[in-house]
Write a protein that holds these residues in place. Structure first.
Motif, short mmCIF file in Angstrom:
data_model
loop_
_atom_site.label_atom_id
_atom_site.label_comp_id
_atom_site.label_asym_id
_atom_site.label_seq_id
_atom_site.Cartn_x
_atom_site.Cartn_y
_atom_site.Cartn_z
N UNK A 114 9.41 31.77 53.78
CA UNK A 114 10.75 31.98 53.22
C UNK A 114 11.23 30.69 52.55
N UNK A 115 11.71 30.83 51.30
CA UNK A 115 12.06 29.68 50.48
C UNK A 115 13.47 29.82 49.91
N UNK A 116 13.99 28.68 49.46
CA UNK A 116 15.31 28.63 48.82
C UNK A 116 15.22 27.78 47.56
N UNK A 117 15.85 28.24 46.47
CA UNK A 117 15.93 27.48 45.22
C UNK A 117 17.40 27.18 44.95
N UNK A 127 8.90 34.84 50.26
CA UNK A 127 10.18 35.42 49.92
C UNK A 127 11.16 34.33 49.50
N UNK A 128 12.01 34.63 48.52
CA UNK A 128 12.87 33.62 47.91
C UNK A 128 14.30 34.11 47.81
N UNK A 129 15.23 33.26 48.22
CA UNK A 129 16.63 33.44 47.87
C UNK A 129 17.05 32.21 47.08
N UNK A 150 13.29 42.73 53.25
CA UNK A 150 14.27 41.64 53.09
C UNK A 150 14.88 41.58 51.69
N UNK A 151 14.90 42.68 50.96
CA UNK A 151 15.30 42.64 49.55
C UNK A 151 16.74 42.19 49.34
N UNK A 152 17.63 42.54 50.26
CA UNK A 152 19.03 42.18 50.08
C UNK A 152 19.27 40.69 50.30
N UNK A 153 18.48 40.06 51.16
CA UNK A 153 18.67 38.64 51.48
C UNK A 153 17.76 37.76 50.64
N UNK A 154 16.54 38.21 50.43
CA UNK A 154 15.57 37.47 49.63
C UNK A 154 15.15 38.35 48.44
N UNK A 155 15.93 38.32 47.36
CA UNK A 155 15.71 39.26 46.26
C UNK A 155 14.51 38.95 45.37
N UNK A 156 13.83 37.84 45.63
CA UNK A 156 12.67 37.47 44.82
C UNK A 156 11.48 37.15 45.72
N UNK A 157 10.29 37.18 45.13
CA UNK A 157 9.08 36.91 45.89
C UNK A 157 8.06 36.24 44.99
N UNK A 158 7.23 35.38 45.58
CA UNK A 158 6.10 34.77 44.88
C UNK A 158 4.84 35.09 45.70
N UNK A 159 4.17 36.20 45.39
CA UNK A 159 3.00 36.59 46.18
C UNK A 159 1.81 35.66 45.93
N UNK A 186 26.49 43.58 35.19
CA UNK A 186 26.08 44.92 35.62
C UNK A 186 24.94 44.94 36.62
N UNK A 187 24.38 43.77 36.94
CA UNK A 187 23.23 43.75 37.82
C UNK A 187 23.61 44.04 39.27
N UNK A 188 22.66 44.49 40.10
CA UNK A 188 22.95 44.82 41.50
C UNK A 188 23.50 43.64 42.29
N UNK A 189 24.21 43.94 43.35
CA UNK A 189 24.88 42.92 44.15
C UNK A 189 23.91 41.92 44.76
N UNK A 190 22.68 42.33 45.04
CA UNK A 190 21.74 41.41 45.70
C UNK A 190 21.35 40.24 44.80
N UNK A 191 21.58 40.36 43.48
CA UNK A 191 21.28 39.25 42.58
C UNK A 191 22.51 38.37 42.32
N UNK A 192 23.60 38.73 42.93
CA UNK A 192 24.86 37.98 42.75
C UNK A 192 24.66 36.54 43.22
N UNK A 193 25.05 35.53 42.41
CA UNK A 193 24.89 34.13 42.81
C UNK A 193 25.53 33.86 44.16
#
Length: 234
Positions: free
Chosen positions: A48-51, A108-110, A92-101, A222-229
């Motif tokens: 699990x990562x953070x940017x 998983x990345x937030x 974990x899509x709502x908390x970590x909306x991105x991934x680097x497989x 218009x993007x989904x809430x999980x991508x909200x800064x």
């Protein structure tokens, strides 16, 4: 496989620098509990990562997040950021909306805002010195990770002052301009309507004044809430 092993080594080195045993690294992110390197099944391991808004990459549970604790090895950063995409794994899509497989690893990345943060503007000069192009660098990897600069497509949100530029559709189509570079760009914005409470309408760059499309604003709104800064939730 060699790069995969390097990722493992960098991960464990970071943990050792923090004097935290791998098996007891735990944290709570909103409602989610996890253990770095956990294996929900024999085929996968999860990290699990953070940017942050400067584009720096950290282990999500790092207690101190600054330049000394972020990842800096450019080959690793290139490898990691080239694989970043929207998390559609169902995990974990709502908390970590991105991934680097990476092979059997799921990273998983937030982020504070966007996973792609443009930190430098690089001028590429042709071999005959007759032409040059501008490219934006991201991921802390210098010239290893760049995209063409599209001056007519940058936009600024007046409520935050943050500046955005197109990115790969894999990551949502939008990248953040790092704050110091955004400040430089903002000096060249102009407002046709004379109202700086609205997005700028023009941008002057290398002797040309561009009419801004501001097309990214519609996507942002218009993007989904999980991508909200995440800074909007603080």
């Amino acid at each position: 496989m060699q790069m995969l092993q390097r990722l493992h080594n960098l991960f464990r080195k970071t943990l050792s620098l923090q004097n935290i045993p791998t098996e007891v690294v735990r944290m709570q992110c909103r409602w989610l509990h996890y253990v770095q390197g956990q294996s929900p099944n024999p085929k996968h391991r999860e990290y699990f990562y953070f940017i942050d808004h400067q584009g720096q990459l950290f282990l999500d549970d790092a207690r101190i997040k600054n330049f000394t604790s972020c990842f800096k090895e450019k080959d690793f950063l290139e490898f990691f950021f080239k694989r970043v995409k929207i998390n559609e794994t169902g995990l974990y899509e709502d908390v970590f909306p991105y991934i680097s497989p990476c092979g059997r690893e799921r990273n998983f990345i937030r982020c504070d805002d966007r996973p792609i943060v443009y930190t430098h503007l690089i001028q590429k000069v042709s071999q005959d010195d007759l032409d040059s192009t501008s490219r934006l660098s991201f991921g802390g990897a210098g010239e290893l990770l760049t995209v063409s600069f599209e001056p007519d497509k940058i936009c600024m949100l007046p409520e935050s002052g943050r500046v955005y530029h197109p990115a790969s559709e894999r990551t949502g189509g939008i990248g953040l301009i790092e704050s110091s570079l955004a400040i430089e760009f903002s000096k060249s914005f102009s407002y046709e309507h004379g109202d700086d409470s609205k997005p700028p309408t023009h941008f002057s760059w290398q002797g040309t004044t561009y009419t801004l499309t501001n097309e990214l604003i519609d996507i942002l709104e218009s993007e989904p809430a999980r991508f909200r800064p995440q800074y909007l939730d603080s």
